[in-house]
Design a protein around this motif. Structure first.
Motif, PDB file in Angstrom:
ATOM      1  N   ARG A  20       0.840  -1.195   0.000  1.00  0.00           N
ATOM      2  CA  ARG A  20       0.000   0.000   0.000  1.00  0.00           C
ATOM      3  C   ARG A  20       0.878   1.249   0.000  1.00  0.00           C
ATOM      4  NH1 ARG A  20      -4.876   0.050   4.420  1.00  0.00           N
ATOM      5  NH2 ARG A  20      -6.320   1.416   3.311  1.00  0.00           N
ATOM      6  N   ARG A  21       0.524   2.237  -0.803  1.00  0.00           N
ATOM      7  CA  ARG A  21       1.301   3.475  -0.863  1.00  0.00           C
ATOM      8  C   ARG A  21       0.463   4.636  -0.327  1.00  0.00           C
ATOM      9  NH1 ARG A  21       2.486   5.485  -5.512  1.00  0.00           N
ATOM     10  NH2 ARG A  21       0.968   4.288  -6.699  1.00  0.00           N
ATOM     11  N   ILE A  22       1.027   5.324   0.648  1.00  0.00           N
ATOM     12  CA  ILE A  22       0.342   6.463   1.253  1.00  0.00           C
ATOM     13  C   ILE A  22       1.231   7.691   1.136  1.00  0.00           C
ATOM     14  CG2 ILE A  22      -0.601   7.404   3.397  1.00  0.00           C
ATOM     15  CD1 ILE A  22      -1.180   4.473   4.209  1.00  0.00           C
ATOM     16  N   VAL A  23       0.647   8.790   0.719  1.00  0.00           N
ATOM     17  CA  VAL A  23       1.346  10.068   0.631  1.00  0.00           C
ATOM     18  C   VAL A  23       0.685  11.015   1.617  1.00  0.00           C
ATOM     19  CG1 VAL A  23       1.843  12.064  -0.832  1.00  0.00           C
ATOM     20  CG2 VAL A  23       2.009   9.746  -1.775  1.00  0.00           C
ATOM     21  N   ALA A  24       1.475  11.569   2.529  1.00  0.00           N
ATOM     22  CA  ALA A  24       0.961  12.506   3.531  1.00  0.00           C
ATOM     23  C   ALA A  24       1.685  13.836   3.380  1.00  0.00           C
ATOM     24  CB  ALA A  24       1.174  11.956   4.942  1.00  0.00           C
ATOM     25  N   SER A  25       0.907  14.883   3.198  1.00  0.00           N
ATOM     26  CA  SER A  25       1.516  16.207   3.043  1.00  0.00           C
ATOM     27  C   SER A  25       0.928  17.204   4.023  1.00  0.00           C
ATOM     28  CB  SER A  25       1.297  16.733   1.616  1.00  0.00           C
ATOM     29  OG  SER A  25       1.855  18.037   1.480  1.00  0.00           O
ATOM     30  N   ASP A  26       1.803  18.006   4.595  1.00  0.00           N
ATOM     31  CA  ASP A  26       1.393  19.184   5.348  1.00  0.00           C
ATOM     32  C   ASP A  26       0.728  20.153   4.371  1.00  0.00           C
ATOM     33  OD1 ASP A  26       1.476  21.296   7.410  1.00  0.00           O
ATOM     34  OD2 ASP A  26       3.073  22.135   6.162  1.00  0.00           O
ATOM     35  N   PHE A  27      -0.035  21.085   4.891  1.00  0.00           N
ATOM     36  CA  PHE A  27      -0.730  22.054   4.036  1.00  0.00           C
ATOM     37  C   PHE A  27      -0.056  23.425   4.070  1.00  0.00           C
ATOM     38  CE2 PHE A  27      -4.481  24.941   3.276  1.00  0.00           C
ATOM     39  CZ  PHE A  27      -4.665  24.600   1.930  1.00  0.00           C
ATOM     40  N   ASP A  28      -0.121  24.099   5.228  1.00  0.00           N
ATOM     41  CA  ASP A  28       0.391  25.472   5.332  1.00  0.00           C
ATOM     42  C   ASP A  28       1.906  25.541   5.161  1.00  0.00           C
ATOM     43  OD1 ASP A  28      -1.998  27.210   6.233  1.00  0.00           O
ATOM     44  OD2 ASP A  28      -2.116  25.439   7.506  1.00  0.00           O
ATOM     45  N   GLY A  29       2.324  26.298   4.154  1.00  0.00           N
ATOM     46  CA  GLY A  29       3.750  26.464   3.905  1.00  0.00           C
ATOM     47  C   GLY A  29       4.329  25.401   2.985  1.00  0.00           C
ATOM     48  N   GLU A  67       3.458  23.279  -8.050  1.00  0.00           N
ATOM     49  CA  GLU A  67       4.225  22.028  -8.058  1.00  0.00           C
ATOM     50  C   GLU A  67       3.724  21.067  -6.990  1.00  0.00           C
ATOM     51  OE1 GLU A  67       6.564  20.536 -10.034  1.00  0.00           O
ATOM     52  OE2 GLU A  67       5.955  22.153 -11.380  1.00  0.00           O
ATOM     53  N   GLY A  68       3.295  21.609  -5.855  1.00  0.00           N
ATOM     54  CA  GLY A  68       2.762  20.772  -4.787  1.00  0.00           C
ATOM     55  C   GLY A  68       1.466  20.099  -5.191  1.00  0.00           C
ATOM     56  N   ILE A  69       0.559  20.870  -5.793  1.00  0.00           N
ATOM     57  CA  ILE A  69      -0.720  20.314  -6.224  1.00  0.00           C
ATOM     58  C   ILE A  69      -0.510  19.309  -7.354  1.00  0.00           C
ATOM     59  CG2 ILE A  69      -2.981  20.878  -7.189  1.00  0.00           C
ATOM     60  CD1 ILE A  69      -2.430  21.712  -4.210  1.00  0.00           C
ATOM     61  N   LYS A  70       0.439  19.603  -8.227  1.00  0.00           N
ATOM     62  CA  LYS A  70       0.768  18.667  -9.306  1.00  0.00           C
ATOM     63  C   LYS A  70       1.258  17.339  -8.727  1.00  0.00           C
ATOM     64  CE  LYS A  70       3.830  18.205 -13.330  1.00  0.00           C
ATOM     65  NZ  LYS A  70       4.904  18.865 -14.122  1.00  0.00           N
ATOM     66  N   THR A  71       2.084  17.409  -7.703  1.00  0.00           N
ATOM     67  CA  THR A  71       2.610  16.197  -7.059  1.00  0.00           C
ATOM     68  C   THR A  71       1.494  15.395  -6.399  1.00  0.00           C
ATOM     69  OG1 THR A  71       4.763  17.223  -6.677  1.00  0.00           O
ATOM     70  CG2 THR A  71       4.195  15.346  -5.272  1.00  0.00           C
ATOM     71  N   ILE A  72       0.566  16.091  -5.729  1.00  0.00           N
ATOM     72  CA  ILE A  72      -0.572  15.421  -5.084  1.00  0.00           C
ATOM     73  C   ILE A  72      -1.454  14.738  -6.130  1.00  0.00           C
ATOM     74  CG2 ILE A  72      -2.727  15.840  -3.814  1.00  0.00           C
ATOM     75  CD1 ILE A  72      -0.109  15.929  -2.124  1.00  0.00           C
ATOM     76  N   ASN A  73      -1.750  15.457  -7.200  1.00  0.00           N
ATOM     77  CA  ASN A  73      -2.591  14.884  -8.255  1.00  0.00           C
ATOM     78  C   ASN A  73      -1.916  13.700  -8.932  1.00  0.00           C
ATOM     79  OD1 ASN A  73      -4.727  16.646  -7.822  1.00  0.00           O
ATOM     80  ND2 ASN A  73      -3.955  18.164  -9.280  1.00  0.00           N
ATOM     81  N   GLN A  74      -0.595  13.784  -9.092  1.00  0.00           N
ATOM     82  CA  GLN A  74       0.154  12.674  -9.684  1.00  0.00           C
ATOM     83  C   GLN A  74       0.084  11.447  -8.795  1.00  0.00           C
ATOM     84  OE1 GLN A  74       1.974  12.635 -12.801  1.00  0.00           O
ATOM     85  NE2 GLN A  74       1.788  10.456 -12.293  1.00  0.00           N
ATOM     86  N   ALA A  75       0.218  11.659  -7.491  1.00  0.00           N
ATOM     87  CA  ALA A  75       0.133  10.544  -6.544  1.00  0.00           C
ATOM     88  C   ALA A  75      -1.242   9.886  -6.597  1.00  0.00           C
ATOM     89  CB  ALA A  75       0.429  11.042  -5.126  1.00  0.00           C
ATOM     90  N   LEU A  76      -2.282  10.711  -6.668  1.00  0.00           N
ATOM     91  CA  LEU A  76      -3.642  10.172  -6.778  1.00  0.00           C
ATOM     92  C   LEU A  76      -3.804   9.380  -8.071  1.00  0.00           C
ATOM     93  CD1 LEU A  76      -5.689  13.279  -5.555  1.00  0.00           C
ATOM     94  CD2 LEU A  76      -5.560  11.051  -4.406  1.00  0.00           C
ATOM     95  N   GLY A  77      -3.261   9.942  -9.159  1.00  0.00           N
ATOM     96  CA  GLY A  77      -3.344   9.272 -10.455  1.00  0.00           C
ATOM     97  C   GLY A  77      -2.600   7.953 -10.480  1.00  0.00           C
ATOM     98  N   ASP A  78      -1.560   7.846  -9.684  1.00  0.00           N
ATOM     99  CA  ASP A  78      -0.770   6.616  -9.609  1.00  0.00           C
ATOM    100  C   ASP A  78      -1.357   5.596  -8.639  1.00  0.00           C
ATOM    101  OD1 ASP A  78       0.993   7.666 -11.433  1.00  0.00           O
ATOM    102  OD2 ASP A  78       2.477   8.295  -9.944  1.00  0.00           O
ATOM    103  N   GLY A  79      -2.485   5.955  -8.012  1.00  0.00           N
ATOM    104  CA  GLY A  79      -3.162   5.002  -7.139  1.00  0.00           C
ATOM    105  C   GLY A  79      -2.793   5.071  -5.671  1.00  0.00           C
ATOM    106  N   ALA A  80      -2.028   6.091  -5.287  1.00  0.00           N
ATOM    107  CA  ALA A  80      -1.678   6.238  -3.865  1.00  0.00           C
ATOM    108  C   ALA A  80      -2.867   6.807  -3.086  1.00  0.00           C
ATOM    109  CB  ALA A  80      -0.473   7.152  -3.711  1.00  0.00           C
TER     110      ALA A  80
END
Length: 198
Positions: A2-11, A91-104
């Motif tokens: 299972r792949r999980i991506v966790a990102s902080d928001f502010d900053g 770039e941050g939103i692009k990375t999040i969307n890419q992770a979602l697209g890859d099934g994370a």
């Protein structure tokens, strides 16, 4: 695995602290300055480590929003996100969307109030906002937090509450501040201040 991506928001995914921006947006610059001057001594003590982060934040939040209806607060949160998309780092939103697209499975783990963080994202089932939650009684904001401030070790605790079997997933984490230190240390792969312009 299972792949999980966790990102902080502010900053991390934003260019500014959204608590401050949200208060200014909701109450106007004059009320914002007046309110912060009232609590300046607590904010200084907090920065010096002499006053709890969550308590200072809760006092400031209560000053501005205690007694507001949840319906009005949520509508304000929706408008804030809609009108402030420029706070997001592309770039941050692009990375999040890419992770979602890859099934994370993607978590936005934030000390900010989740009511105004969630509207910044398409609420897909694979993206979950884990933030500080506010207490509501009889449809009104009490000014208190329902959960612990989602900061520091609490970010790790929240992830473990959702995914307790640590050996069963690979965790990638993104953060930018002291509040993300434990999250970054907990991850298999960590990125500190990853989306800043060079």
């Amino acid at each position: 695995m299972r792949r999980i991506v966790a990102s902080d928001f502010d900053g991390t995914l934003t260019t500014k602290d959204t608590l401050l921006e949200f208060i200014r947006y909701a109450c106007g610059t004059g009320a914002f300055i007046k309110g912060f001057l009232r609590y300046a001594h607590l904010l200084v003590l907090m920065k010096l480590g002499l006053y709890p982060n969550w308590k200072a934040k809760q006092k400031v939040f209560a000053h501005f929003f205690k007694g507001m209806t949840l319906e009005s607060f949520d509508a304000l949160c929706q408008r804030f996100a809609k009108d402030n998309q420029d706070l997001l780092r592309p770039e941050g939103i692009k990375t999040i969307n890419q992770a979602l697209g890859d099934g994370a499975e993607v978590l936005i783990v934030s000390a900010s109030i989740d009511n105004w963080v969630r509207p910044f994202f398409n609420t897909e089932e694979t993206l979950c906002v884990v933030g500080t939650q506010i207490e509501i009684k009889d449809g009104l904001l009490t000014g208190r937090f329902l959960t612990k401030n989602c900061y520091g070790q609490e970010k790790v605790n929240r992830i473990l509450a959702l995914y307790p079997n640590r050996s069963e997933y690979h965790l990638t984490a993104y953060g930018d501040s002291r509040g993300d230190k434990e999250l970054l240390a907990f991850a298999d792969e960590s990125h500190y201040k990853p989306f800043r312009e060079s």
